[in-house]
Design an enzyme around this catalytic site. Structure first.
Site, PDB file in Angstrom:
ATOM      1  N   LYS A 125      -2.810   5.279  21.969  1.00  0.00           N
ATOM      2  CA  LYS A 125      -3.617   4.181  21.423  1.00  0.00           C
ATOM      3  C   LYS A 125      -3.299   2.859  22.127  1.00  0.00           C
ATOM      4  O   LYS A 125      -4.202   2.136  22.533  1.00  0.00           O
ATOM      5  CB  LYS A 125      -3.377   4.035  19.908  1.00  0.00           C
ATOM      6  CG  LYS A 125      -3.713   5.280  19.099  1.00  0.00           C
ATOM      7  CD  LYS A 125      -3.455   5.079  17.613  1.00  0.00           C
ATOM      8  CE  LYS A 125      -2.015   4.800  17.244  1.00  0.00           C
ATOM      9  NZ  LYS A 125      -1.076   5.925  17.493  1.00  0.00           N
ATOM     10  N   ARG A 145       7.082  10.480  11.565  1.00  0.00           N
ATOM     11  CA  ARG A 145       5.841   9.705  11.740  1.00  0.00           C
ATOM     12  C   ARG A 145       4.644  10.642  11.860  1.00  0.00           C
ATOM     13  O   ARG A 145       3.566  10.359  11.340  1.00  0.00           O
ATOM     14  CB  ARG A 145       5.924   8.798  12.983  1.00  0.00           C
ATOM     15  CG  ARG A 145       7.037   7.791  12.928  1.00  0.00           C
ATOM     16  CD  ARG A 145       6.733   6.473  13.610  1.00  0.00           C
ATOM     17  NE  ARG A 145       6.418   6.519  15.026  1.00  0.00           N
ATOM     18  CZ  ARG A 145       7.291   6.649  16.011  1.00  0.00           C
ATOM     19  NH1 ARG A 145       8.574   6.786  15.732  1.00  0.00           N
ATOM     20  NH2 ARG A 145       6.908   6.637  17.271  1.00  0.00           N
ATOM     21  N   ARG A 182      12.033   2.394  22.408  1.00  0.00           N
ATOM     22  CA  ARG A 182      11.995   2.006  21.006  1.00  0.00           C
ATOM     23  C   ARG A 182      13.027   2.811  20.225  1.00  0.00           C
ATOM     24  O   ARG A 182      13.169   3.998  20.434  1.00  0.00           O
ATOM     25  CB  ARG A 182      10.593   2.265  20.425  1.00  0.00           C
ATOM     26  CG  ARG A 182       9.636   1.137  20.662  1.00  0.00           C
ATOM     27  CD  ARG A 182       8.211   1.507  20.350  1.00  0.00           C
ATOM     28  NE  ARG A 182       8.028   2.154  19.049  1.00  0.00           N
ATOM     29  CZ  ARG A 182       6.839   2.491  18.554  1.00  0.00           C
ATOM     30  NH1 ARG A 182       5.744   2.228  19.261  1.00  0.00           N
ATOM     31  NH2 ARG A 182       6.739   3.068  17.380  1.00  0.00           N
ATOM     32  N   ARG A 201       8.611   7.767  26.095  1.00  0.00           N
ATOM     33  CA  ARG A 201       7.983   6.432  26.155  1.00  0.00           C
ATOM     34  C   ARG A 201       9.022   5.352  26.472  1.00  0.00           C
ATOM     35  O   ARG A 201      10.116   5.326  25.907  1.00  0.00           O
ATOM     36  CB  ARG A 201       7.315   6.119  24.815  1.00  0.00           C
ATOM     37  CG  ARG A 201       6.830   4.674  24.727  1.00  0.00           C
ATOM     38  CD  ARG A 201       5.797   4.449  23.666  1.00  0.00           C
ATOM     39  NE  ARG A 201       6.176   4.877  22.330  1.00  0.00           N
ATOM     40  CZ  ARG A 201       5.322   4.947  21.310  1.00  0.00           C
ATOM     41  NH1 ARG A 201       4.043   4.627  21.479  1.00  0.00           N
ATOM     42  NH2 ARG A 201       5.744   5.346  20.130  1.00  0.00           N
ATOM     43  N   ARG A 255      -3.587   2.695   8.029  1.00  0.00           N
ATOM     44  CA  ARG A 255      -2.850   3.951   8.129  1.00  0.00           C
ATOM     45  C   ARG A 255      -2.794   4.681   6.790  1.00  0.00           C
ATOM     46  O   ARG A 255      -2.219   5.771   6.721  1.00  0.00           O
ATOM     47  CB  ARG A 255      -1.421   3.626   8.550  1.00  0.00           C
ATOM     48  CG  ARG A 255      -1.015   4.105   9.933  1.00  0.00           C
ATOM     49  CD  ARG A 255       0.424   3.645  10.088  1.00  0.00           C
ATOM     50  NE  ARG A 255       1.149   4.208  11.167  1.00  0.00           N
ATOM     51  CZ  ARG A 255       1.290   3.635  12.367  1.00  0.00           C
ATOM     52  NH1 ARG A 255       0.639   2.549  12.661  1.00  0.00           N
ATOM     53  NH2 ARG A 255       2.083   4.171  13.255  1.00  0.00           N
TER      54      ARG A 255
HETATM   55  P1  ADP Z   1       0.498   5.142  20.756  1.00  0.00           P
HETATM   56  O1  ADP Z   1       0.179   3.671  20.874  1.00  0.00           O
HETATM   57  O2  ADP Z   1      -0.665   5.950  20.265  1.00  0.00           O
HETATM   58  O3  ADP Z   1       1.747   5.413  19.993  1.00  0.00           O
HETATM   59  P2  ADP Z   1       1.185   4.945  23.619  1.00  0.00           P
HETATM   60  O4  ADP Z   1      -0.010   4.341  24.282  1.00  0.00           O
HETATM   61  O5  ADP Z   1       2.374   4.085  23.414  1.00  0.00           O
HETATM   62  O6  ADP Z   1       0.750   5.687  22.247  1.00  0.00           O
HETATM   63  O7  ADP Z   1       1.592   6.234  24.487  1.00  0.00           O
HETATM   64  C1  ADP Z   1       2.739   7.044  24.132  1.00  0.00           C
HETATM   65  C2  ADP Z   1       3.413   7.527  25.417  1.00  0.00           C
HETATM   66  O8  ADP Z   1       2.561   8.485  26.069  1.00  0.00           O
HETATM   67  C3  ADP Z   1       3.685   6.436  26.448  1.00  0.00           C
HETATM   68  O9  ADP Z   1       4.906   6.740  27.099  1.00  0.00           O
HETATM   69  C4  ADP Z   1       2.499   6.524  27.417  1.00  0.00           C
HETATM   70  O10 ADP Z   1       2.861   6.108  28.742  1.00  0.00           O
HETATM   71  C5  ADP Z   1       2.193   8.016  27.379  1.00  0.00           C
HETATM   72  N1  ADP Z   1       0.758   8.298  27.535  1.00  0.00           N
HETATM   73  C6  ADP Z   1      -0.296   7.571  27.110  1.00  0.00           C
HETATM   74  N2  ADP Z   1      -1.468   8.163  27.415  1.00  0.00           N
HETATM   75  C7  ADP Z   1      -1.132   9.323  28.048  1.00  0.00           C
HETATM   76  C8  ADP Z   1      -1.887  10.398  28.619  1.00  0.00           C
HETATM   77  N3  ADP Z   1      -3.236  10.392  28.605  1.00  0.00           N
HETATM   78  N4  ADP Z   1      -1.197  11.425  29.181  1.00  0.00           N
HETATM   79  C9  ADP Z   1       0.165  11.432  29.199  1.00  0.00           C
HETATM   80  N5  ADP Z   1       0.932  10.456  28.681  1.00  0.00           N
HETATM   81  C10 ADP Z   1       0.298   9.412  28.118  1.00  0.00           C
HETATM   82  P1  ADP Z   2       3.194   4.530  17.072  1.00  0.00           P
HETATM   83  O1  ADP Z   2       2.875   3.744  18.339  1.00  0.00           O
HETATM   84  O2  ADP Z   2       4.309   5.507  17.294  1.00  0.00           O
HETATM   85  O3  ADP Z   2       1.970   5.093  16.424  1.00  0.00           O
HETATM   86  P2  ADP Z   2       3.439   1.966  15.730  1.00  0.00           P
HETATM   87  O4  ADP Z   2       3.980   1.097  16.810  1.00  0.00           O
HETATM   88  O5  ADP Z   2       1.988   1.858  15.422  1.00  0.00           O
HETATM   89  O6  ADP Z   2       3.821   3.475  16.047  1.00  0.00           O
HETATM   90  O7  ADP Z   2       4.236   1.721  14.377  1.00  0.00           O
HETATM   91  C1  ADP Z   2       5.644   1.703  14.343  1.00  0.00           C
HETATM   92  C2  ADP Z   2       6.129   1.592  12.907  1.00  0.00           C
HETATM   93  O8  ADP Z   2       5.645   0.354  12.338  1.00  0.00           O
HETATM   94  C3  ADP Z   2       5.632   2.666  11.961  1.00  0.00           C
HETATM   95  O9  ADP Z   2       6.440   3.854  11.996  1.00  0.00           O
HETATM   96  C4  ADP Z   2       5.743   1.947  10.600  1.00  0.00           C
HETATM   97  O10 ADP Z   2       7.092   1.895  10.159  1.00  0.00           O
HETATM   98  C5  ADP Z   2       5.311   0.528  10.962  1.00  0.00           C
HETATM   99  N1  ADP Z   2       3.851   0.367  10.815  1.00  0.00           N
HETATM  100  C6  ADP Z   2       2.951   0.098  11.809  1.00  0.00           C
HETATM  101  N2  ADP Z   2       1.701   0.012  11.318  1.00  0.00           N
HETATM  102  C7  ADP Z   2       1.798   0.238   9.978  1.00  0.00           C
HETATM  103  C8  ADP Z   2       0.853   0.314   8.915  1.00  0.00           C
HETATM  104  N3  ADP Z   2      -0.480   0.122   9.120  1.00  0.00           N
HETATM  105  N4  ADP Z   2       1.323   0.578   7.666  1.00  0.00           N
HETATM  106  C9  ADP Z   2       2.629   0.750   7.429  1.00  0.00           C
HETATM  107  N5  ADP Z   2       3.566   0.720   8.390  1.00  0.00           N
HETATM  108  C10 ADP Z   2       3.172   0.466   9.658  1.00  0.00           C
END
Ligand code: ADP
Ligand code: ADP
Length: 210
Positions: free
Chosen positions: A13, A166, A155, A127, A88
């Site tokens: 995302k 998660r 992270r 990541r 969420r």
């Molecule tokens: P989210 O915001 O949904 O948690 P991220 O954009 O941070 O996801 O991506 C999670 C990890 O996966 C990062 O290390 C990113 O570089 C990698 N990633 C993102 N898109 C892809 C993809 N299409 N294929 C492989 N790895 C990806």
């Molecule tokens: P990911 O990229 O792995 O999907 P995020 O960066 O979006 O994770 O979120 C990291 C953490 O921040 C979550 O595990 C939660 O603790 C908190 N968080 C983020 N967005 C929300 C939300 N909409 N509601 C509750 N907690 C949240």
């Protein structure tokens, strides 16, 4: 354009949102990024969020909803926004809906990025991010260039254990909000498996309807 991005943790995302906001010139509002900034700054909000985040649990709805309502009320979000990581839970989705309706506004698109569970743990544990630019990397799939490799950080909630929690939370609490938006006819599902550029192409096609 008012859109929200839904997908399991590590679906890509943040990676895709960074590309989309350039194209649509709307702010990328990531609740995860906002909470991490608050924790780093040691604010009262950060103190409330800290332990929940570390364990891979959701921050309570009342805290999160207040934060987002304030953010989408700011000037730069008046022409649209890309919400990443919010809503969420069903109460968060309902609160967003109420706030937008009260302002005579509505969401245009809900993008659902689909990635199977068995790919998620590798994406999350590999990541890394650049603390200076916020750019997201992956040790295998998108390694940082040598000039940046020495400063990337991981992270603290990107451990396998917190990731699994998660992911379970995504299925039990977040996936149930999709039918809420399906009823409004604004859901676009996109396959998130493949190279990031391929996924961007699919998202663009889904958004333009081509
Ligand atoms: P989210 O915001 O949904 O948690 P991220 O954009 O941070 O996801 O991506 C999670 C990890 O996966 C990062 O290390 C990113 O570089 C990698 N990633 C993102 N898109 C892809 C993809 N299409 N294929 C492989 N790895 C990806
Ligand atoms: P990911 O990229 O792995 O999907 P995020 O960066 O979006 O994770 O979120 C990291 C953490 O921040 C979550 O595990 C939660 O603790 C908190 N968080 C983020 N967005 C929300 C939300 N909409 N509601 C509750 N907690 C949240």
């Amino acid at each position: 354009m008012r859109m929200i991005f839904i997908g399991p943790p590590g679906a890509g995302k943040g990676t895709q949102a960074a590309r989309l906001v350039e194209r649509y010139a709307i702010p990328h509002i990531s609740t995860g990024d906002m909470f991490r900034a608050a924790v780093a700054a040691g604010t009262p909000l950060g103190k409330q969020a800290d332990a929940h985040m570390r364990d891979g649990r959701l921050v309570p709805d009342e805290v999160t909803i207040g934060l987002v309502m304030e953010r989408i009320g700011q000037d730069d979000a008046q022409g649209g926004f890309m919400l990443d990581g919010f809503p969420r839970t069903v109460p968060q989705a309902e609160a967003l809906d109420r706030a937008l309706s009260a302002a005579g506004l509505q969401l245009d698109v809900v993008l659902v990025l689909e990635v199977p569970d068995d790919l998620i743990v590798d994406r999350i544990t590999g990541r890394r991010s650049d603390p200076e630019t916020g750019e997201i990397y992956h040790v295998t799939f998108n390694p940082p260039p040598p000039s940046i490799a020495g400063r990337v950080i991981q992270r603290r909630d990107d451990t396998e254990e917190a990731c699994r929690r998660r992911l379970a939370g995504f299925h039990s609490q977040t996936a149930p909000i999709v039918p809420f938006y399906e009823a409004k006819g604004i859901v676009r599902r996109v396959d998130g498996v493949g190279a990031p550029d391929e996924v961007t192409t699919r998202i663009t096609a889904a958004l333009t309807g081509s």
